[in-house]
Design a protein around this motif. Structure first.
Motif, PDB file in Angstrom:
ATOM      1  N   ILE A 155     -12.807 -37.965 -35.757  1.00  0.00           N
ATOM      2  CA  ILE A 155     -11.567 -37.407 -35.232  1.00  0.00           C
ATOM      3  C   ILE A 155     -11.848 -36.013 -34.676  1.00  0.00           C
ATOM      4  O   ILE A 155     -12.631 -35.264 -35.258  1.00  0.00           O
ATOM      5  CB  ILE A 155     -10.499 -37.355 -36.344  1.00  0.00           C
ATOM      6  N   PRO A 156     -11.210 -35.619 -33.575  1.00  0.00           N
ATOM      7  CA  PRO A 156     -11.456 -34.281 -33.026  1.00  0.00           C
ATOM      8  C   PRO A 156     -11.043 -33.179 -33.988  1.00  0.00           C
ATOM      9  O   PRO A 156     -10.237 -33.387 -34.910  1.00  0.00           O
ATOM     10  CB  PRO A 156     -10.576 -34.254 -31.770  1.00  0.00           C
ATOM     11  N   ASP A 157     -11.573 -31.991 -33.767  1.00  0.00           N
ATOM     12  CA  ASP A 157     -11.245 -30.799 -34.549  1.00  0.00           C
ATOM     13  C   ASP A 157      -9.726 -30.658 -34.665  1.00  0.00           C
ATOM     14  O   ASP A 157      -9.027 -30.532 -33.658  1.00  0.00           O
ATOM     15  CB  ASP A 157     -11.832 -29.572 -33.837  1.00  0.00           C
ATOM     16  N   PRO A 158      -9.167 -30.681 -35.890  1.00  0.00           N
ATOM     17  CA  PRO A 158      -7.710 -30.610 -36.040  1.00  0.00           C
ATOM     18  C   PRO A 158      -7.128 -29.238 -35.738  1.00  0.00           C
ATOM     19  O   PRO A 158      -5.912 -29.063 -35.784  1.00  0.00           O
ATOM     20  CB  PRO A 158      -7.490 -31.001 -37.507  1.00  0.00           C
ATOM     21  N   ASN A 159      -7.981 -28.261 -35.421  1.00  0.00           N
ATOM     22  CA  ASN A 159      -7.514 -26.943 -34.971  1.00  0.00           C
ATOM     23  C   ASN A 159      -7.236 -26.949 -33.467  1.00  0.00           C
ATOM     24  O   ASN A 159      -6.782 -25.959 -32.918  1.00  0.00           O
ATOM     25  CB  ASN A 159      -8.554 -25.875 -35.308  1.00  0.00           C
ATOM     26  N   TYR A 160      -7.522 -28.068 -32.814  1.00  0.00           N
ATOM     27  CA  TYR A 160      -7.294 -28.203 -31.375  1.00  0.00           C
ATOM     28  C   TYR A 160      -6.452 -29.450 -31.114  1.00  0.00           C
ATOM     29  O   TYR A 160      -6.281 -30.295 -31.990  1.00  0.00           O
ATOM     30  CB  TYR A 160      -8.625 -28.274 -30.620  1.00  0.00           C
ATOM     31  N   PHE A 161      -5.937 -29.564 -29.908  1.00  0.00           N
ATOM     32  CA  PHE A 161      -4.994 -30.634 -29.591  1.00  0.00           C
ATOM     33  C   PHE A 161      -5.671 -31.894 -29.059  1.00  0.00           C
ATOM     34  O   PHE A 161      -5.040 -32.948 -29.010  1.00  0.00           O
ATOM     35  CB  PHE A 161      -3.948 -30.134 -28.591  1.00  0.00           C
ATOM     36  N   GLY A 162      -6.914 -31.803 -28.651  1.00  0.00           N
ATOM     37  CA  GLY A 162      -7.607 -32.962 -28.112  1.00  0.00           C
ATOM     38  C   GLY A 162      -9.086 -32.892 -28.396  1.00  0.00           C
ATOM     39  O   GLY A 162      -9.577 -31.972 -29.060  1.00  0.00           O
ATOM     40  N   ASP A 165     -18.549 -18.159 -45.687  1.00  0.00           N
ATOM     41  CA  ASP A 165     -19.785 -17.570 -46.194  1.00  0.00           C
ATOM     42  C   ASP A 165     -21.024 -18.185 -45.553  1.00  0.00           C
ATOM     43  O   ASP A 165     -22.133 -17.988 -46.040  1.00  0.00           O
ATOM     44  CB  ASP A 165     -19.880 -17.755 -47.720  1.00  0.00           C
ATOM     45  N   SER A 166     -20.847 -18.938 -44.470  1.00  0.00           N
ATOM     46  CA  SER A 166     -21.958 -19.685 -43.892  1.00  0.00           C
ATOM     47  C   SER A 166     -22.403 -19.094 -42.548  1.00  0.00           C
ATOM     48  O   SER A 166     -21.606 -19.047 -41.611  1.00  0.00           O
ATOM     49  CB  SER A 166     -21.544 -21.142 -43.669  1.00  0.00           C
ATOM     50  N   PRO A 167     -23.666 -18.683 -42.430  1.00  0.00           N
ATOM     51  CA  PRO A 167     -24.171 -18.280 -41.111  1.00  0.00           C
ATOM     52  C   PRO A 167     -24.159 -19.433 -40.107  1.00  0.00           C
ATOM     53  O   PRO A 167     -24.058 -19.215 -38.903  1.00  0.00           O
ATOM     54  CB  PRO A 167     -25.608 -17.828 -41.394  1.00  0.00           C
ATOM     55  N   LEU A 168     -24.256 -20.663 -40.598  1.00  0.00           N
ATOM     56  CA  LEU A 168     -24.228 -21.840 -39.733  1.00  0.00           C
ATOM     57  C   LEU A 168     -22.779 -22.231 -39.472  1.00  0.00           C
ATOM     58  O   LEU A 168     -22.021 -22.520 -40.402  1.00  0.00           O
ATOM     59  CB  LEU A 168     -24.962 -23.011 -40.394  1.00  0.00           C
ATOM     60  N   LYS A 169     -22.393 -22.232 -38.199  1.00  0.00           N
ATOM     61  CA  LYS A 169     -21.027 -22.581 -37.821  1.00  0.00           C
ATOM     62  C   LYS A 169     -20.904 -24.084 -37.632  1.00  0.00           C
ATOM     63  O   LYS A 169     -21.591 -24.681 -36.813  1.00  0.00           O
ATOM     64  CB  LYS A 169     -20.645 -21.865 -36.519  1.00  0.00           C
ATOM     65  N   ARG A 170     -20.031 -24.715 -38.424  1.00  0.00           N
ATOM     66  CA  ARG A 170     -19.720 -26.141 -38.286  1.00  0.00           C
ATOM     67  C   ARG A 170     -18.221 -26.305 -38.462  1.00  0.00           C
ATOM     68  O   ARG A 170     -17.717 -26.378 -39.571  1.00  0.00           O
ATOM     69  CB  ARG A 170     -20.478 -26.983 -39.317  1.00  0.00           C
ATOM     70  N   THR A 229     -14.649 -33.879 -44.445  1.00  0.00           N
ATOM     71  CA  THR A 229     -14.270 -32.803 -43.527  1.00  0.00           C
ATOM     72  C   THR A 229     -15.073 -31.558 -43.860  1.00  0.00           C
ATOM     73  O   THR A 229     -15.478 -31.342 -45.010  1.00  0.00           O
ATOM     74  CB  THR A 229     -12.761 -32.471 -43.586  1.00  0.00           C
ATOM     75  N   SER A 230     -15.295 -30.735 -42.834  1.00  0.00           N
ATOM     76  CA  SER A 230     -16.043 -29.493 -43.052  1.00  0.00           C
ATOM     77  C   SER A 230     -15.572 -28.408 -42.095  1.00  0.00           C
ATOM     78  O   SER A 230     -15.402 -28.649 -40.899  1.00  0.00           O
ATOM     79  CB  SER A 230     -17.542 -29.730 -42.869  1.00  0.00           C
ATOM     80  N   PHE A 231     -15.367 -27.211 -42.668  1.00  0.00           N
ATOM     81  CA  PHE A 231     -15.077 -26.013 -41.890  1.00  0.00           C
ATOM     82  C   PHE A 231     -15.909 -24.894 -42.504  1.00  0.00           C
ATOM     83  O   PHE A 231     -15.667 -24.481 -43.642  1.00  0.00           O
ATOM     84  CB  PHE A 231     -13.593 -25.652 -41.938  1.00  0.00           C
ATOM     85  N   GLN A 232     -16.913 -24.430 -41.761  1.00  0.00           N
ATOM     86  CA  GLN A 232     -17.768 -23.375 -42.310  1.00  0.00           C
ATOM     87  C   GLN A 232     -18.245 -22.458 -41.190  1.00  0.00           C
ATOM     88  O   GLN A 232     -18.562 -22.903 -40.094  1.00  0.00           O
ATOM     89  CB  GLN A 232     -18.974 -23.975 -43.048  1.00  0.00           C
ATOM     90  N   TRP A 233     -18.246 -21.150 -41.466  1.00  0.00           N
ATOM     91  CA  TRP A 233     -18.792 -20.144 -40.561  1.00  0.00           C
ATOM     92  C   TRP A 233     -18.805 -18.816 -41.289  1.00  0.00           C
ATOM     93  O   TRP A 233     -18.521 -18.748 -42.491  1.00  0.00           O
ATOM     94  CB  TRP A 233     -18.029 -20.096 -39.246  1.00  0.00           C
ATOM     95  N   GLN A 234     -19.097 -17.709 -40.571  1.00  0.00           N
ATOM     96  CA  GLN A 234     -19.222 -16.430 -41.261  1.00  0.00           C
ATOM     97  C   GLN A 234     -17.919 -15.658 -41.372  1.00  0.00           C
ATOM     98  O   GLN A 234     -17.850 -14.669 -42.100  1.00  0.00           O
ATOM     99  CB  GLN A 234     -20.280 -15.553 -40.585  1.00  0.00           C
ATOM    100  N   GLY A 235     -16.863 -16.090 -40.682  1.00  0.00           N
ATOM    101  CA  GLY A 235     -15.559 -15.496 -40.920  1.00  0.00           C
ATOM    102  C   GLY A 235     -14.888 -14.856 -39.731  1.00  0.00           C
ATOM    103  O   GLY A 235     -15.536 -14.480 -38.744  1.00  0.00           O
ATOM    104  N   PRO A 236     -13.561 -14.693 -39.800  1.00  0.00           N
ATOM    105  CA  PRO A 236     -12.774 -14.201 -38.661  1.00  0.00           C
ATOM    106  C   PRO A 236     -12.958 -12.722 -38.356  1.00  0.00           C
ATOM    107  O   PRO A 236     -12.499 -12.255 -37.313  1.00  0.00           O
ATOM    108  CB  PRO A 236     -11.328 -14.496 -39.088  1.00  0.00           C
TER     109      PRO A 236
END
Length: 376
Positions: free
Chosen positions: A271-278, A251-256, A155-162
């Motif tokens: 499996i689909p993104d578990p932050n979404y329903f489908g 901490d990642s400029p690349l959003k995945r 699993t991976s969740f990476q981006w520059q932040g909220p």
């Protein structure tokens, strides 16, 4: 407790911030529940949301706690006060549905479960995204052997932040936040639905910067401290077999976002993104003819009605009326929290940490579960 025996279950909401729009949008579309009251420390904010969504009562928190027609209260406050508010809901004789995580430490979260049990009341814990057609369809495919025996997941969740979208993101970098406590519940919940309870974890963590800046809204340019690791690399071992490797980073400029892949003896399911329903579900088969390098990729049809936040609360409301267990229980939420805190401890000590809590069989929503049907 004044739960009615028929008709829509009365729901109250405490916390009228950003995420309340998502809950109100979907709860207002479910015939089996009715949002009766909204409360917030900022009463004008609660009243604005009530007017927007046609909710009859709005004001302070006590208004929701004391409403005799409210059976379940949705706790949408910040993580640091989740348990405090949930305990007040239990003391008022109401069932609790709380946003994730259930709390920010084990002792206070266990105190909530004990209080609810003593009062004969239920606790439900987000995320309910994993009850949507995406994760549930994939879970059924794995259970019927479509990928053979599950071996390991990535699993991976990476981006520059909220801070690039949230008008007041400091709490997301305080204790109880960060990519692990904020986003980790989605990924850990999905993994537990597939593999069962977690046995132990190991992790490495780092902090990309000691401070961050708000990027949008009235507070734009304001600096705030980072109190937690902003990147964690995690290894997970499950009680019933299977492993996972996971990345959580702001901490990642690349959003995945939303990478969940389960590898089995006879295929890999995405499996689909578990932050979404489908979302899209695919299975990749192993090569059977080594002279042909093109792998077989199968689309798995998504089963069920696609809705949004509030799905787990709806399951809890129907379960209360039917006298059966709901799926997203307080015990499930506690095990997820215990796992996340164990990851923090593993990163701090550079060691494997045993996850002390456990779970029985994790329930699933049936493929024909229809949130838009009136069943009560």
């Amino acid at each position: 407790m004044t739960t009615s025996s028929s008709g829509a279950v009365g729901v109250g909401i405490i916390g009228a911030g950003n995420i309340s729009d998502q809950y109100l949008t979907h709860l207002s579309s479910f015939p089996d529940v009715r949002v009766i009251a909204i409360g917030d420390l900022l009463e004008d904010r609660a009243k604005a949301q009530a007017e927007k969504y046609g909710v009859p009562h709005a004001g302070g928190i006590e208004l929701v706690l004391n409403d005799p027609d409210v059976d379940i209260i949705v706790n949408l406050t910040i993580p640091a006060v989740h348990v405090e508010v949930s305990l007040a809901i239990i003391a008022a004789g109401k069932h609790v549905w709380t946003e994730k995580p259930i709390g920010i430490d084990r002792e206070e979260s266990q105190r909530l479960l004990t209080a609810a049990d003593a009062a004969g009341l239920r606790v439900g814990v987000a995320p309910d995204t994993v009850l949507g057609p995406g994760v549930q369809t994939a879970k059924r495919a794995i259970a019927r052997g479509d990928i053979g025996r599950p071996l390991f997941a990535s699993t991976s969740f990476q981006w520059q932040g909220p801070e690039i979208f949230h008008p007041n993101p400091a709490f997301l970098y305080a204790k109880g936040g960060g990519p692990l406590l904020d986003m980790g519940p989605y990924y850990v919940s999905a993994l537990v639905h597939v593999f069962g309870p977690v046995a132990s974890v190991a992790a490495l963590g780092l902090q990309g910067s000691p401070t961050r800046k708000v990027q949008v809204g009235e507070l734009a340019g304001q600096e705030f401290p980072v109190e937690i690791p902003s990147t964690l690399s995690v290894l997970t071992e499950f009680e019933r077999g299977g492993q996972a490797q996971s990345l959580y980073s702001t901490d990642s400029p690349l959003k995945r976002h939303g990478i969940v892949e389960v590898n089995g003896t006879e295929g890999t399911i995405v499996i689909p993104d578990p932050n979404y329903f489908g979302g899209s579900i695919t299975i990749t088969r192993p090569l059977t003819d080594v002279s042909v390098r093109e792998q077989e990729i199968i689309q798995v049809p998504q089963e069920g009605v696609l809705t949004g936040r509030g799905l787990g609360l709806l399951d809890m409301a129907r379960s209360i009326r039917d006298g059966r267990p709901h799926i997203a229980t307080g015990e499930f939420g506690y095990h997820v929290l215990d796992t996340l805190l164990s990851i923090e401890e593993a990163a701090a000590t550079h060691s494997f940490v045993t996850v002390e809590s456990t779970l029985g069989e994790v329930g699933s929503l049936p493929a024909d579960f229809d949130p838009l049907a009136a069943t009560l």
